[in-house]
Enzyme design. Structure first.
Site, mmCIF file in Angstrom:
data_model
loop_
_atom_site.group_PDB
_atom_site.id
_atom_site.type_symbol
_atom_site.label_atom_id
_atom_site.label_comp_id
_atom_site.label_asym_id
_atom_site.label_seq_id
_atom_site.Cartn_x
_atom_site.Cartn_y
_atom_site.Cartn_z
ATOM 1 N N LYS A 44 111.905 -115.329 26.127
ATOM 2 C CA LYS A 44 110.520 -115.125 25.679
ATOM 3 C C LYS A 44 110.395 -113.685 25.230
ATOM 4 C CE LYS A 44 106.684 -117.663 25.569
ATOM 5 N NZ LYS A 44 106.550 -119.131 25.497
HETATM 6 P P1 NAD Z 1 96.524 -119.814 20.959
HETATM 7 O O1 NAD Z 1 96.523 -118.357 20.753
HETATM 8 O O2 NAD Z 1 96.568 -120.704 19.796
HETATM 9 O O3 NAD Z 1 95.261 -120.234 21.866
HETATM 10 C C1 NAD Z 1 94.929 -119.583 23.059
HETATM 11 C C2 NAD Z 1 93.551 -120.052 23.489
HETATM 12 O O4 NAD Z 1 93.223 -119.455 24.748
HETATM 13 C C3 NAD Z 1 92.435 -119.648 22.518
HETATM 14 O O5 NAD Z 1 91.547 -120.732 22.360
HETATM 15 C C4 NAD Z 1 91.725 -118.509 23.256
HETATM 16 O O6 NAD Z 1 90.364 -118.403 22.917
HETATM 17 C C5 NAD Z 1 91.888 -118.971 24.685
HETATM 18 N N1 NAD Z 1 91.681 -117.879 25.632
HETATM 19 C C6 NAD Z 1 92.270 -116.656 25.635
HETATM 20 N N2 NAD Z 1 91.780 -115.927 26.646
HETATM 21 C C7 NAD Z 1 90.879 -116.696 27.307
HETATM 22 C C8 NAD Z 1 90.040 -116.509 28.426
HETATM 23 N N3 NAD Z 1 90.031 -115.362 29.107
HETATM 24 N N4 NAD Z 1 89.213 -117.525 28.802
HETATM 25 C C9 NAD Z 1 89.210 -118.690 28.129
HETATM 26 N N5 NAD Z 1 89.992 -118.925 27.061
HETATM 27 C C10 NAD Z 1 90.820 -117.941 26.653
HETATM 28 O O7 NAD Z 1 97.750 -120.092 21.955
HETATM 29 P P2 NAD Z 1 98.528 -121.459 22.180
HETATM 30 O O8 NAD Z 1 99.762 -121.425 21.351
HETATM 31 O O9 NAD Z 1 97.604 -122.598 22.086
HETATM 32 O O10 NAD Z 1 99.011 -121.260 23.684
HETATM 33 C C11 NAD Z 1 98.171 -121.576 24.795
HETATM 34 C C12 NAD Z 1 99.032 -121.723 26.035
HETATM 35 O O11 NAD Z 1 100.021 -122.749 25.818
HETATM 36 C C13 NAD Z 1 99.835 -120.489 26.437
HETATM 37 O O12 NAD Z 1 99.992 -120.502 27.839
HETATM 38 C C14 NAD Z 1 101.196 -120.725 25.795
HETATM 39 O O13 NAD Z 1 102.222 -119.998 26.409
HETATM 40 C C15 NAD Z 1 101.316 -122.221 26.036
HETATM 41 N N6 NAD Z 1 102.271 -122.912 25.171
HETATM 42 C C16 NAD Z 1 102.175 -122.847 23.816
HETATM 43 C C17 NAD Z 1 103.075 -123.553 23.035
HETATM 44 C C18 NAD Z 1 102.968 -123.587 21.537
HETATM 45 O O14 NAD Z 1 103.751 -124.328 20.922
HETATM 46 N N7 NAD Z 1 102.055 -122.880 20.921
HETATM 47 C C19 NAD Z 1 104.099 -124.299 23.645
HETATM 48 C C20 NAD Z 1 104.154 -124.362 25.038
HETATM 49 C C21 NAD Z 1 103.228 -123.659 25.793
#
Ligand code: NAD
Length: 472
Positions: free
Chosen positions: A159
């Protein structure tokens, strides 16, 4: 029409991302000691002292590795594997200057943590966030090793990230930041060695700049330098279905697990915390199965409508305005009302450690499907357990993203382009298989689904180490 929540609440907008003190609505309240918060002592392990872990029970890395160690004890994993897996192989930290649009230079900090490569090249996303720390990146890299093992792709875990708020920079500044970061780590990554991908704050455009910079610097030429990274735009080596893959995987997992929890997807009610890539795709795909989105919250606020929120319309609103706040066909709500909303399925899809005991006590659902990485703290999980709420752990539930990243890499290496139906079908096979292995481990060890998922992941790693041995 939306039913009125008790308070017409300007949400005490959760602070954008405080991961060391992460509880959104009460971020400045001193945290209770985790052990007391759930009424039970935190499980300790001699390896914490042996490897010099933080003594703070709220430390994310300690908590993340702790879940693995619980499973390792159940299955009698040898001590040498526990210590190998409890620490990453390499922790790379770089500082690099970038010229801003006003001509001034700013210095940025970047990370790449390579946790383990026993099963294949390091694999894992890049987080662009103003509050990213080494401990977060280590935890996320560790989770990638476990996830890749569980879901049966030939990768280890890694990561990385840049301490930057991507929303506060122009496109030109972001391009220079991303390209300069790529140059700083170019000799540490590679299509057969370490393959990054998107995570919070990074997107397909960033991946394209990384692929282009890497192919220029590495002078690899030929057909596949772009295989150094996944999550690229389809026009430049990306895979169909990658953008929605993590949400698709969450829903695939739910389809396997819901019947035994006694929930029918058709007409099930759900709420989503975080409406970015993972949250919004989970909502849109789950809605197609007949489930109804009742509440959503992100860093801008919370919205609730007991009659249902159209997930497609909410996703468009978020794309236009940057958050769920102000969505017309639902009522604004407080963060407390959001957590309290009665649903069948709750999907945390924002950041780590957001479900602490306080949030767990408010939750009124039958199952938590972890779209985010490490969203539930161990004390929070104990509260959920006491309330009889099932938790589908992140290493299973959100493994769809890395699975389709693997498909993208295979397509790059074989110069193929698969159609969407092929991608979805192959993804489903991996997700169903991983869910079945998890269920099997739960039957065998009579443990939580989280421990069971770790046991299944560790079995594959143990088998690999047994035949590989340890050099020299
Ligand atoms: P993203 O940036 O697209 O979305 C993040 C979301 O979290 C946004 O809606 C944001 O407003 C919200 N957020 C941030 N801070 C916040 C808070 N304090 N309170 C409430 N909401 C809050 O990110 P993503 O890619 O959707 O990733 C989200 C999670 O999923 C992370 O933990 C990431 O590691 C995990 N993840 C992502 C992927 C991927 O393919 N993108 C794969 C596996 C896991």
């Amino acid at each position: 029409m939306a039913s009125a929540p008790k308070k017409q609440a300007p949400t005490p907008a959760p602070k954008p991302v405080a991961k060391t003190a992460p509880v959104p609505a009460k971020a400045n309240k001193p945290a209770k000691p985790a052990a007391k918060a759930a009424g039970k002592p935190e499980a300790d392990h001699p390896i914490y002292d042996e490897l010099g872990f933080s003594k703070d029970p709220n430390n994310l890395y300690r908590q993340t590795v702790g879940s693995m160690l619980e499973a390792a004890e159940l299955m009698n994993l040898p001590h040498h594997l526990k210590i190998i897996l409890a620490q990453p192989k390499n922790e790379i930290m770089v500082h690099f200057p970038v010229r801003m649009d006003d001509g001034q230079f700013r210095l940025f900090k970047g990370y790449r943590v390579q946790h383990n490569n026993a099963l294949g090249p390091y694999k894992g996303g890049l987080r662009f966030h103003h509050d990213v720390h080494l401990d977060d990146v280590k935890s996320l890299a560790f989770l990638m090793t476990m996830k890749c093992s569980l879901v049966g792709v030939p990768y280890g875990g890694g990561k990385g990230g840049i301490k930057v708020d991507p929303y506060k920079h122009s496109k030109a500044e972001m391009e220079r930041i991303v390209r300069r970061f790529t140059a700083a780590i170019a000799h540490q990554i590679g299509p057969d060695y370490d393959i990054p991908a998107p995570d919070v704050g990074s997107n397909a455009q960033h991946m394209a700049w990384i692929a282009d910079t890497y192919s220029f610097l590495s002078e690899v030429g030929g057909l596949q330098p772009e295989a150094v990274i996944t999550g690229k735009p389809v026009e430049y080596g990306g895979s169909l279905g990658r953008e929605k893959a993590t949400g698709q995987g969450v829903v695939d997992t739910l389809m396997v697990m819901l019947p035994e929890i006694g929930i029918e997807a058709k007409n099930a009610k759900f709420s989503v915390l975080g409406f970015g890539n993972v949250g919004s795709w989970t909502a849109r795909i789950l809605q197609k199965k007949g489930s109804k989105l009742i509440a959503a919250m992100d860093h801008t606020g919370a919205v609730i409508n007991d009659q249902g929120i159209d997930a497609e319309a909410l996703a468009m609103h978020v794309q236009k305005t940057g958050g769920v706040r102000g969505f017309k066909n639902a009522d604004a709500a407080s963060s407390e009302d959001f957590y309290r909303t009665k649903v069948d399925i709750f999907v945390p899809a924002a950041l780590e450690q957001m479900i602490q005991p306080e949030q767990a006590r408010l939750l009124n659902c039958k199952v938590v499907a972890e779209g985010a990485n490490a969203p539930t703290t161990p004390p929070g999980e104990r509260v959920l357990e006491e309330k009889g709420i099932e938790v589908l752990p992140a290493i299973l539930c959100n493994a769809g993203g890395v699975t389709v990243s693997y498909f993208e890499w295979v397509q790059n290496k074989t110069c193929e382009q698969w159609d969407l139906a092929t991608v979805d079908e192959k993804l489903n096979k991996h997700m169903v298989h991983a869910a079945e292995k998890t269920r099997e481990a739960r039957r065998k060890y009579k443990c939580s689904l989280r421990s069971a998922a770790y046991v299944a992941a560790l079995e594959r790693l143990r088998a690999a180490y047994e035949v590989r041995g340890i050099f020299p």
